[in-house]
Design an enzyme around this catalytic site. Structure first.
Site, PDB file in Angstrom:
ATOM      1  N   ARG A 197       0.866  -1.185   0.000  1.00 16.73           N
ATOM      2  CA  ARG A 197       0.000   0.000   0.000  1.00 16.73           C
ATOM      3  C   ARG A 197       0.903   1.235   0.000  1.00 16.73           C
ATOM      4  O   ARG A 197       2.063   1.168   0.425  1.00 16.73           O
ATOM      5  CB  ARG A 197      -0.885   0.026   1.251  1.00 16.73           C
ATOM      6  CG  ARG A 197      -1.792  -1.189   1.401  1.00 16.73           C
ATOM      7  CD  ARG A 197      -2.549  -1.129   2.727  1.00 16.73           C
ATOM      8  NE  ARG A 197      -3.475  -2.244   2.857  1.00 16.73           N
ATOM      9  CZ  ARG A 197      -3.177  -3.410   3.439  1.00 16.73           C
ATOM     10  NH1 ARG A 197      -1.959  -3.594   3.947  1.00 16.73           N
ATOM     11  NH2 ARG A 197      -4.072  -4.374   3.523  1.00 16.73           N
ATOM     12  N   LYS A 230      -1.764  -2.418   8.102  1.00 16.18           N
ATOM     13  CA  LYS A 230      -2.941  -1.941   8.815  1.00 16.18           C
ATOM     14  C   LYS A 230      -2.949  -2.481  10.238  1.00 16.18           C
ATOM     15  O   LYS A 230      -2.593  -3.621  10.483  1.00 16.18           O
ATOM     16  CB  LYS A 230      -4.216  -2.396   8.091  1.00 16.18           C
ATOM     17  CG  LYS A 230      -4.513  -1.636   6.805  1.00 16.18           C
ATOM     18  CD  LYS A 230      -5.854  -2.053   6.250  1.00 16.18           C
ATOM     19  CE  LYS A 230      -6.238  -1.203   5.033  1.00 16.18           C
ATOM     20  NZ  LYS A 230      -7.563  -1.598   4.502  1.00 16.18           N
ATOM     21  N   HIS A 232      -3.350   1.927  -6.117  1.00 15.75           N
ATOM     22  CA  HIS A 232      -4.175   0.787  -5.726  1.00 15.75           C
ATOM     23  C   HIS A 232      -4.348  -0.195  -6.882  1.00 15.75           C
ATOM     24  O   HIS A 232      -4.461  -1.406  -6.656  1.00 15.75           O
ATOM     25  CB  HIS A 232      -5.542   1.262  -5.227  1.00 15.75           C
ATOM     26  CG  HIS A 232      -6.208   0.272  -4.321  1.00 15.75           C
ATOM     27  ND1 HIS A 232      -5.662  -0.122  -3.117  1.00 15.75           N
ATOM     28  CD2 HIS A 232      -7.359  -0.432  -4.455  1.00 15.75           C
ATOM     29  CE1 HIS A 232      -6.456  -1.016  -2.541  1.00 15.75           C
ATOM     30  NE2 HIS A 232      -7.487  -1.224  -3.330  1.00 15.75           N
ATOM     31  N   ARG A 239      -1.488  -2.505  -6.841  1.00  9.34           N
ATOM     32  CA  ARG A 239      -1.677  -3.522  -5.801  1.00  9.34           C
ATOM     33  C   ARG A 239      -2.585  -4.646  -6.315  1.00  9.34           C
ATOM     34  O   ARG A 239      -2.314  -5.826  -6.097  1.00  9.34           O
ATOM     35  CB  ARG A 239      -2.273  -2.859  -4.568  1.00  9.34           C
ATOM     36  CG  ARG A 239      -2.495  -3.778  -3.388  1.00  9.34           C
ATOM     37  CD  ARG A 239      -2.793  -2.927  -2.152  1.00  9.34           C
ATOM     38  NE  ARG A 239      -3.446  -3.674  -1.108  1.00  9.34           N
ATOM     39  CZ  ARG A 239      -2.812  -4.476  -0.257  1.00  9.34           C
ATOM     40  NH1 ARG A 239      -1.510  -4.645  -0.357  1.00  9.34           N
ATOM     41  NH2 ARG A 239      -3.482  -5.115   0.682  1.00  9.34           N
ATOM     42  N   HIS A 264      -3.401  -9.034   3.391  1.00  5.42           N
ATOM     43  CA  HIS A 264      -4.858  -9.154   3.477  1.00  5.42           C
ATOM     44  C   HIS A 264      -5.246  -9.736   4.831  1.00  5.42           C
ATOM     45  O   HIS A 264      -4.656 -10.721   5.286  1.00  5.42           O
ATOM     46  CB  HIS A 264      -5.396 -10.068   2.369  1.00  5.42           C
ATOM     47  CG  HIS A 264      -5.305  -9.462   1.009  1.00  5.42           C
ATOM     48  ND1 HIS A 264      -5.260 -10.217  -0.145  1.00  5.42           N
ATOM     49  CD2 HIS A 264      -5.257  -8.166   0.599  1.00  5.42           C
ATOM     50  CE1 HIS A 264      -5.187  -9.423  -1.193  1.00  5.42           C
ATOM     51  NE2 HIS A 264      -5.179  -8.170  -0.761  1.00  5.42           N
ATOM     52  N   TYR A 275      -9.140 -12.380  -6.665  1.00  2.00           N
ATOM     53  CA  TYR A 275      -8.198 -12.291  -7.775  1.00  2.00           C
ATOM     54  C   TYR A 275      -8.113 -13.586  -8.585  1.00  2.00           C
ATOM     55  O   TYR A 275      -7.451 -13.626  -9.613  1.00  2.00           O
ATOM     56  CB  TYR A 275      -6.817 -11.891  -7.258  1.00  2.00           C
ATOM     57  CG  TYR A 275      -6.823 -10.518  -6.634  1.00  2.00           C
ATOM     58  CD1 TYR A 275      -6.689  -9.375  -7.412  1.00  2.00           C
ATOM     59  CD2 TYR A 275      -7.000 -10.353  -5.261  1.00  2.00           C
ATOM     60  CE1 TYR A 275      -6.720  -8.119  -6.855  1.00  2.00           C
ATOM     61  CE2 TYR A 275      -7.035  -9.097  -4.691  1.00  2.00           C
ATOM     62  CZ  TYR A 275      -6.899  -7.989  -5.489  1.00  2.00           C
ATOM     63  OH  TYR A 275      -6.938  -6.740  -4.930  1.00  2.00           O
TER      64      TYR A 275
END
Length: 274
Positions: free
Chosen positions: A141, A165, A224, A227, A250, A259
């Site tokens: 990110r 995150k 993004h 990514r 993730h 994906y």
């Protein structure tokens, strides 16, 4: 705002905190405009009215509505913990079920990505090229890339320590493209900063600078999207779903599973066969 402190204490990422705060402010504004009074606590019937407003008046997509309700659910928990109200008025039944994307979120191909990276190198220099290469071939990110410290990268082990995150740490494995790009950038880097990527003044690089050079070099490719490209491309190259989930940070492998879906290009080709 006390709600912000509440989220910070629970390890929410800065972007998530700002998003939640924005969603709560949006609800408060709607409430006050709708009912002509200050909002002191949440009521279930008002939440249902707000959901209907978002769906039928604002015409938002289900996933956008669900994100707003998720923020309000956290705000509800905050109000309960602080003794402002007693009951949880937002339940799982109130959250709109939305269909998962049939097509993979990735909509750019490798050649397009490599052409973009070359454009970044030629037009904006080695630092930006190294950043864009990291996003494309490590799945980082933007916030993660600008927070990398010099001590986080190990060229010999081909590893990069990333804080994602919720301040969760992970080890990302890097390829030759990334190593060559970063090493080339470091040869011209002149700064005493502890951060890997620095501004022209030698301080920590801001994410807005990254977004700026992306806009300069492409009206289609965003950080993004790179990514998304990484996740899709890694799966095509033989990575397993858990491996991609770990590389990209993730929180759930269900995100990574998106994906594995058919690409938009393939779906359009199939449509033309009908």
């Amino acid at each position: 705002m006390e709600f912000q402190e509440y989220l910070e204490e629970r390890g929410k990422a800065e972007n998530t905190i700002q998003t939640y705060l924005g969603h709560v402010r949006g609800y408060i504004l709607w409430y006050e405009e709708s009912y002509g009074q200050e909002m002191l606590q949440l009521y279930h019937v008002n939440i249902l009215d707000y959901r209907s407003y978002l769906e039928n008046i604002k015409r938002l997509k289900y996933n956008s509505i669900d994100a707003k309700l998720s923020a309000l659910s956290s705000y509800n928990e905050f109000l309960i913990e602080n003794g402002i109200q007693e009951e949880q008025v937002i339940t799982a039944k109130d959250r709109l079920k939305f269909q998962q994307m049939i097509a993979s979120p990735a909509d750019i191909e490798k050649q397009e990505v490599d052409e973009f990276l070359q454009e970044v190198l030629v037009e904006t220099g080695k630092r930006n090229y190294a950043i864009a290469t990291l996003l494309a071939y490590a799945g980082l990110r933007v916030s993660e890339s600008v927070n990398i410290l010099l001590t986080d990268i190990d060229f010999q082990a081909r590893e990069l320590r990333v804080i994602g995150k919720g301040n969760k740490q992970r080890i990302v494995f890097i390829n030759d493209k990334i190593i060559h790009a970063v090493r080339d950038y470091l040869k011209e880097r002149k700064s005493q900063s502890e951060y890997l990527f620095v501004s022209r003044k030698g301080g920590k690089l801001h994410r807005s600078s990254v977004n700026r050079f992306f806009r300069q070099c492409s009206d289609r490719i965003t950080p993004h999207k790179l990514r998304h490209f990484f996740c899709s491309h890694a799966l095509k190259c033989g990575y397993s779903i858990p491996e991609v989930a770990n590389q990209a940070g993730h929180s759930s492998e269900r995100t990574t599973l998106l994906y594995t879906n058919t690409s938009r290009r393939e779906m359009k080709e199939k449509a033309n066969r009908l």
